[in-house]
Scaffold this motif. Structure first.
Motif, short mmCIF file in Angstrom:
data_model
loop_
_atom_site.label_atom_id
_atom_site.label_comp_id
_atom_site.label_asym_id
_atom_site.label_seq_id
_atom_site.Cartn_x
_atom_site.Cartn_y
_atom_site.Cartn_z
N TRP A 258 0.83 -1.22 0.00
CA TRP A 258 0.00 0.00 0.00
C TRP A 258 0.85 1.26 0.00
N TRP A 259 1.99 1.21 0.74
CA TRP A 259 2.82 2.42 0.81
C TRP A 259 3.62 2.61 -0.48
N THR A 263 3.70 5.80 -3.30
CA THR A 263 4.98 6.43 -3.66
C THR A 263 5.27 6.19 -5.14
#
Length: 323
Positions: A258-259, A263
């Motif tokens: 998810w991160w 990004t």
């Protein structure tokens, strides 16, 4: 038998179908997250909130560039006109990209992928590089040198002096162009970006937050260049065989957390091998397409990376011939 020849049109119909509803949602989501990123430091002014904002803005700058890429393939919306105008106005112009020039360039990339004539080949040829070389690239990105170089090249491209080249290494020049013609080209080609940014600045100015507009450029000159490099290199850098016409050898898919999606992997861009396998599959169907191929046992392990940390290790795991 190659994977391309194993896939029949009937098998791919559900994946190649375009959805105006999904496309509209992606446009709204990307712009909503972008404006939300601006709102964070406006509501809570703090160094941490500014850093978070800059990262999220960079992520959605890349997100808009990816949606422009979809429009270049006419695969985001079902209508060619919608792809053209949304791609130009809401996706390309904010990040100073020209949809028409990009389309012409990018179609060559797909037609010639896996060969030395691929116009993107210079972007991937140097990998793998040493860790020291990678750190130098990261430093150039974060201090703004990469952005300055690219903006200079973009100005020359929009002026008609350089040919459109996303590897920013074009030697094709039009030395006969006159200053007046170059200025007319700049005005014509930069009209939409200027219009979009004037509108964006006006929103902040008339709400008493003119300073927040600077976050766009703080992001563009730093984090955006870094995640653009990582995303770019992840797709074709140090793949099994860059000079093979088989997408499972010259392209890479990367599983994204998810991160990482917040990004360097917005809008399903991490499913790049699948995109090269069937460029007509819209980005919002790529994950489903990947799962279909995997269920049929058609995905090779070497064409997949488990996260961008693994990608970076692959990009720096061997000594290169040059840096």
């Amino acid at each position: 038998m190659s994977l391309r020849t194993q896939l029949k049109p009937a098998d791919l119909k559900e994946f190649t179908e375009r959805s105006d509803l999904k496309a509209t949602w992606l446009i709204l989501f990307n712009w909503g997250l972008l404006l939300g990123a601006f709102a964070i430091p406006i509501l809570w002014f703090h160094p941490a909130s500014i850093l978070i904002s800059i990262i999220l803005i960079a992520n959605r700058q890349l997100g808009l560039a990816i949606l422009m890429h979809e429009c270049a393939h006419y695969s985001l919306f079902s209508s060619k006109k919608l792809n053209q105008w949304v791609g130009k106005l809401l996706c390309g112009a904010p990040v100073l990209a020209d949809l028409d020039g990009y389309r012409k360039y990018h179609m060559r990339h797909h037609a010639e992928a896996g060969t030395k004539t691929d116009p993107d080949y210079p972007n991937y040829k140097p990998y793998p590089v040493t860790k020291q070389s990678m750190w130098r690239k990261v430093a150039r990105d974060l201090i703004g040198l990469t952005a300055l170089k690219q903006l200079y090249a973009l100005l020359l491209m929009n002026a008609g002096i350089l040919s459109y080249d996303m590897s920013y290494q074009s030697n094709s020049t039009n030395e006969s162009i006159r200053l007046r013609e170059a200025l007319i080209n700049l005005g014509k080609n930069l009209f939409l970006p200027i219009l979009i940014h004037a509108g964006l600045f006006s929103i902040f100015y008339f709400t008493g937050n003119a300073w927040a507009y600077g976050l766009w450029w703080a992001s563009y000159f730093t984090v955006y260049m870094l995640i653009l490099r990582i995303r770019n290199a992840a797709e074709h850098g140090n793949v099994p065989d860059l000079l093979s016409t088989d997408p499972q050898l010259h392209a890479r898919t990367t599983y994204a957390s998810w991160w990482e999606r917040l990004t360097c992997a917005p809008n399903y861009v991490n499913y790049h091998m699948e995109h090269h396998l069937r460029p007509s599959v819209p980005c919002y169907n790529l994950k489903k397409f990947h799962e279909y191929l995997k269920s049929k046992g058609l995905i090779e392990e070497r064409s997949v990376a488990n996260g961008y940390a693994e990608v970076i290790r692959r990009l720096t795991q061997l000594e290169p011939t040059s840096t």
